[in-house]
Design a protein around this motif. Structure first.
Motif, PDB file in Angstrom:
ATOM      1  N   ARG A  88     -10.283  17.942  -1.669  1.00  0.00           N
ATOM      2  CA  ARG A  88      -9.880  16.713  -1.444  1.00  0.00           C
ATOM      3  C   ARG A  88      -8.946  16.206  -2.491  1.00  0.00           C
ATOM      4  O   ARG A  88      -7.724  15.841  -2.229  1.00  0.00           O
ATOM      5  N   ALA A  89      -9.283  16.579  -3.680  1.00  0.00           N
ATOM      6  CA  ALA A  89      -8.673  16.326  -4.778  1.00  0.00           C
ATOM      7  C   ALA A  89      -7.136  16.939  -4.788  1.00  0.00           C
ATOM      8  O   ALA A  89      -6.242  16.471  -5.137  1.00  0.00           O
ATOM      9  N   ALA A  90      -7.379  18.197  -4.502  1.00  0.00           N
ATOM     10  CA  ALA A  90      -6.186  18.902  -4.604  1.00  0.00           C
ATOM     11  C   ALA A  90      -5.101  18.624  -3.611  1.00  0.00           C
ATOM     12  O   ALA A  90      -3.997  18.614  -3.903  1.00  0.00           O
ATOM     13  N   ALA A  91      -5.568  18.126  -2.497  1.00  0.00           N
ATOM     14  CA  ALA A  91      -4.597  17.682  -1.394  1.00  0.00           C
ATOM     15  C   ALA A  91      -4.197  16.482  -1.860  1.00  0.00           C
ATOM     16  O   ALA A  91      -2.863  16.106  -1.620  1.00  0.00           O
ATOM     17  N   ILE A  92      -4.829  15.525  -2.416  1.00  0.00           N
ATOM     18  CA  ILE A  92      -4.226  14.416  -2.954  1.00  0.00           C
ATOM     19  C   ILE A  92      -3.213  14.530  -3.910  1.00  0.00           C
ATOM     20  O   ILE A  92      -2.066  13.946  -3.996  1.00  0.00           O
ATOM     21  N   ASP A  93      -3.452  15.710  -4.853  1.00  0.00           N
ATOM     22  CA  ASP A  93      -2.324  15.900  -5.835  1.00  0.00           C
ATOM     23  C   ASP A  93      -1.119  16.680  -5.279  1.00  0.00           C
ATOM     24  O   ASP A  93       0.085  16.305  -5.630  1.00  0.00           O
ATOM     25  N   ALA A  94      -1.530  17.647  -4.482  1.00  0.00           N
ATOM     26  CA  ALA A  94      -0.279  18.120  -3.482  1.00  0.00           C
ATOM     27  C   ALA A  94       0.516  17.215  -2.952  1.00  0.00           C
ATOM     28  O   ALA A  94       1.798  17.225  -2.855  1.00  0.00           O
ATOM     29  N   CYS A  95       0.008  16.239  -2.333  1.00  0.00           N
ATOM     30  CA  CYS A  95       0.928  15.099  -1.533  1.00  0.00           C
ATOM     31  C   CYS A  95       1.551  14.367  -2.444  1.00  0.00           C
ATOM     32  O   CYS A  95       2.738  13.922  -2.230  1.00  0.00           O
ATOM     33  N   GLU A  96       1.109  14.273  -3.644  1.00  0.00           N
ATOM     34  CA  GLU A  96       1.935  13.324  -4.761  1.00  0.00           C
ATOM     35  C   GLU A  96       3.122  14.253  -5.104  1.00  0.00           C
ATOM     36  O   GLU A  96       4.138  13.833  -5.399  1.00  0.00           O
ATOM     37  N   THR A 112       0.721  -1.256   0.150  1.00  0.00           N
ATOM     38  CA  THR A 112       0.009   0.091  -0.007  1.00  0.00           C
ATOM     39  C   THR A 112       0.953   1.462   0.135  1.00  0.00           C
ATOM     40  O   THR A 112       0.474   2.430   0.054  1.00  0.00           O
ATOM     41  N   SER A 113       2.268   1.138   0.017  1.00  0.00           N
ATOM     42  CA  SER A 113       3.154   2.381   0.111  1.00  0.00           C
ATOM     43  C   SER A 113       2.590   3.255  -1.214  1.00  0.00           C
ATOM     44  O   SER A 113       3.148   4.651  -1.103  1.00  0.00           O
ATOM     45  N   HIS A 114       2.367   2.733  -2.235  1.00  0.00           N
ATOM     46  CA  HIS A 114       2.102   3.736  -3.351  1.00  0.00           C
ATOM     47  C   HIS A 114       0.831   4.367  -3.404  1.00  0.00           C
ATOM     48  O   HIS A 114       0.333   5.033  -4.385  1.00  0.00           O
ATOM     49  N   LEU A 115      -0.179   4.082  -2.586  1.00  0.00           N
ATOM     50  CA  LEU A 115      -1.578   4.483  -2.566  1.00  0.00           C
ATOM     51  C   LEU A 115      -1.390   6.046  -2.318  1.00  0.00           C
ATOM     52  O   LEU A 115      -0.705   6.394  -1.571  1.00  0.00           O
ATOM     53  N   PRO A 116      -2.558   6.666  -2.860  1.00  0.00           N
ATOM     54  CA  PRO A 116      -2.330   8.224  -2.689  1.00  0.00           C
ATOM     55  C   PRO A 116      -2.951   8.241  -1.274  1.00  0.00           C
ATOM     56  O   PRO A 116      -3.157   7.501  -0.384  1.00  0.00           O
TER      57      PRO A 116
END
Length: 357
Positions: free
Chosen positions: A292-300, A210-214
């Protein structure tokens, strides 16, 4: 992720762990829950799950079997949450002047209804699929993922699809301007919780990578990233009123203070200090999913930036930065938002009447 309960079997523990992930929501009710119980959303959910399991183990009925979930009632949920005295609101009597009457309502009643609805829907889906409980279904999904892994597929992706397709409360998505936005927080969190709990054990539970999960996007991480200047809303979609959501986040002095090292806190004084939480902006579904989508992208991007950093001239060993993963970034942001006093006081956006986060 070890739970402080004495389970009779690994299967029983997997079931409770899965239910805890299933019910990991109510973030939009953080402030009213604190006022009513002195605890935040997750602490209330965890207390409910532990209480329900302990009651089941002492002969009160198996609340977390498929049939027990399908038969769940609001009265039982309120009793196990110990909120029966805060689920009523008063209103003036329609005909008698000066008389008030109490009726079920208010934010805590909404939480009770959401938990009940989620358990009933999940129980119905499990019964329809022929599963005795949620843990059995999750185990089957994990086994399918393990089989797919041997064929060169991503086992987490295979298991995730099974969870999302079958359980309504895992179908965490919305349409924004006609385009689907997928977050799947709780379904991915279920898989990651399994990996954390059973990754180093000798149980027969297949453990997915699961280390690759967002990140598991809720309201905490997006809100904190806005406050810390990582997500800039000043030029965001005005049609969704995004630039007006966190006006204080645009104050440069405030931002500098938040980015500075935390001030030392006397633990004894901190315990005596009465915590006053401020309600954040109440969002629409579209606003919440955009953030929420912006946060996912930002953390990537944070993870990718860390991997690309040239740390050869650093005064200390920063090689560990190249190994960080999105789930680890998620865990750190979530922890610091809870543990650092000035971060804990920051407003978080809220979305009511959702069982997704």
């Amino acid at each position: 992720m070890t739970l402080p309960l004495n389970f009779p079997s690994v299967a029983s523990e997997l079931n409770v762990l899965s239910v805890l992930s299933l019910l990991n929501f109510a973030s939009g009710y953080r402030v009213p829950l604190h006022k009513a119980t002195g605890r935040g959303a997750f602490d209330n959910i965890r207390a409910f799950v532990f209480g329900a399991w302990i009651s089941s183990s002492t002969g009160a009925g198996d609340y977390f079997s498929a049939k027990g979930m399908e038969a769940m009632t609001e009265a039982t949920v309120a009793d196990l949450m110990r909120v029966t005295d805060v689920i009523h609101v008063e209103r003036p009597h329609e005909k008698i002047h000066g008389v008030t009457v109490g009726e079920l309502g208010g934010p805590i009643w909404e939480v009770v209804q959401l938990i009940t609805k989620t358990l009933k829907e999940t129980g119905e889906a499990l019964i329809k699929g022929g599963y005795p409980d949620l843990g059995s279904f999750v185990l089957e999904a994990l086994k399918e993922g393990e089989k797919a892994k041997k064929a060169g597929q991503d086992e987490a992706e295979v298991a995730l699809e099974r969870l999302v397709r079958a359980i309504p409360a895992f179908q965490d998505m919305a349409f924004v301007y006609g385009q689907p936005v997928y977050c799947f927080k709780k379904a991915m969190l279920t898989l990651h919780s399994v990996a954390l709990r059973f990754g180093n054990s000798e149980s027969a539970i297949p453990v997915p990578r699961t280390s690759h999960l967002p990140i598991f996007a809720d309201n905490v991480i997006p809100s904190l990233l806005v406050h810390l200047g990582v997500i800039d809303l000043t030029h965001a979609d005005a049609d969704l009123a995004l630039p007006r959501l966190f006006p204080e986040a645009q104050n440069p002095e405030r931002l500098q203070s938040l980015l500075s090292a935390a001030e030392p806190v006397d633990p004894a004084a901190a315990k005596k200090e009465k915590e006053v939480l401020r309600e954040g902006p109440l969002l629409t579904v579209e606003q919440a999913f955009v953030l929420r989508a912006a946060a996912i992208d930002a953390c990537e991007l944070i993870v990718q930036t860390a991997k690309d950093l040239d740390t050869s001239d650093a005064a200390e060993d920063l090689s560990w930065l190249k190994e960080i993963t999105p789930p680890e970034v998620d865990a750190w942001i979530w922890a610091v938002a809870k543990d650092r006093r000035d971060y804990r006081k920051l407003e978080r956006f809220a979305l009511r009447n959702t069982a997704y986060f």
